[in-house]
Write a protein that holds these residues in place. Sequence first.
Motif, PDB file in Angstrom:
ATOM      1  N   SER A  96       0.843  -1.191   0.000  1.00  0.00           N
ATOM      2  CA  SER A  96       0.000   0.000   0.000  1.00  0.00           C
ATOM      3  C   SER A  96       0.879   1.243   0.000  1.00  0.00           C
ATOM      4  N   GLY A  98       0.644   5.915   0.266  1.00  0.00           N
ATOM      5  CA  GLY A  98      -0.135   7.130   0.513  1.00  0.00           C
ATOM      6  C   GLY A  98       0.012   8.055  -0.686  1.00  0.00           C
ATOM      7  N   PHE A 165       7.843   6.608   8.382  1.00  0.00           N
ATOM      8  CA  PHE A 165       6.387   6.731   8.263  1.00  0.00           C
ATOM      9  C   PHE A 165       6.003   8.070   8.893  1.00  0.00           C
ATOM     10  N   MET A 186       7.418   2.560   1.655  1.00  0.00           N
ATOM     11  CA  MET A 186       8.649   2.385   2.412  1.00  0.00           C
ATOM     12  C   MET A 186       9.585   1.257   1.930  1.00  0.00           C
ATOM     13  N   SER A 209      -3.880   3.479  -0.134  1.00  0.00           N
ATOM     14  CA  SER A 209      -4.700   3.251   1.060  1.00  0.00           C
ATOM     15  C   SER A 209      -5.119   4.558   1.714  1.00  0.00           C
ATOM     16  N   ASP A 210      -4.362   5.635   1.449  1.00  0.00           N
ATOM     17  CA  ASP A 210      -4.705   6.929   2.038  1.00  0.00           C
ATOM     18  C   ASP A 210      -4.128   8.037   1.163  1.00  0.00           C
ATOM     19  N   LEU A 212      -2.397  11.763   1.179  1.00  0.00           N
ATOM     20  CA  LEU A 212      -1.770  12.826   1.963  1.00  0.00           C
ATOM     21  C   LEU A 212      -2.164  14.194   1.412  1.00  0.00           C
TER      22      LEU A 212
HETATM   23  N1  HPA Z   1       3.762   6.824   4.309  1.00  0.00           N
HETATM   24  C1  HPA Z   1       4.562   5.786   4.119  1.00  0.00           C
HETATM   25  N2  HPA Z   1       4.108   4.606   3.738  1.00  0.00           N
HETATM   26  C2  HPA Z   1       2.793   4.454   3.543  1.00  0.00           C
HETATM   27  C3  HPA Z   1       1.910   5.498   3.729  1.00  0.00           C
HETATM   28  C4  HPA Z   1       2.425   6.745   4.132  1.00  0.00           C
HETATM   29  O1  HPA Z   1       1.686   7.707   4.303  1.00  0.00           O
HETATM   30  N3  HPA Z   1       0.658   5.042   3.468  1.00  0.00           N
HETATM   31  C5  HPA Z   1       0.790   3.732   3.126  1.00  0.00           C
HETATM   32  N4  HPA Z   1       2.087   3.387   3.168  1.00  0.00           N
END
Ligand code: HPA
Length: 250
Positions: A96, A98, A165, A186, A209-210, A212
Amino acid sequence: MQKESPSACIKLKEGTRPAKVVLMPGDPLRAKTIANRYLEDAVLFNDVRNMFGFTGSYKGREVSVMGSGMGMPSFTLYAYELFNFFDVEAIIRVGSCGSLRSEVRVRDVVIAMSASTNSSMPACYPIQGTIAPTASFDLLESAVASARGIGVNVKVGPVFTSDFFYNPDPEINKKTMNYGHLCVEMETAGLYLTAMNAGKRGLSILTVSDSLVTGEALSVEDRQESFDEMMKVALETAIQFQDSISGSDR
Ligand code: HPA
């Protein structure tokens, strides 16, 4: 077959081995779920440190799935051993990320063409300057074609692999966006460096997944749906790779 292994963190169960192509989610329990849900006749090949690895088949071709842990140190440890000690030819990360851009929305599937990073790993390879962590074009091309074939819309471009993170720089996302990175995660730069160093192939396929940008995050149900899309693209890519090397001496 594997002789006496120099491997530190993978110990094959008797009579097992990884396939030539290994899918790697970060979470080892996710690896187990993938094996149960998508592979036939999956057999556990490693459980050292509970980093489960399974080999099974998908549409009749041998495919493995193994957890990587989080971050480049963990990912590169397992990827190095798979490539260099266990004859693995291709690793496809399934993870996943961001989103860093408004046009990359949660649920989207991203294929990483290259991976910038704030890790010092690229500078550790003994060449002048730094290595550009880059996907295998074969796998990238095949993943894009597979996605089109099964009607999954993918975004392809550079990603940013972070050692944090929780980055201490509050402006970091804006700065990273300015260079066209689609998302942050990462592990991808570690995969690409390790594959390039071993003369093997790596590709990262990610679900968003999200965001920013908007602050939106996937619900559990949405997570499953986009996870399925990513997995279908990854599995199709894996079996095309197996077909491309079939006839090799396994
Ligand atoms: N940062 C780093 N790794 C991630 C993130 C994030 O916001 N979301 C999913 N993996």
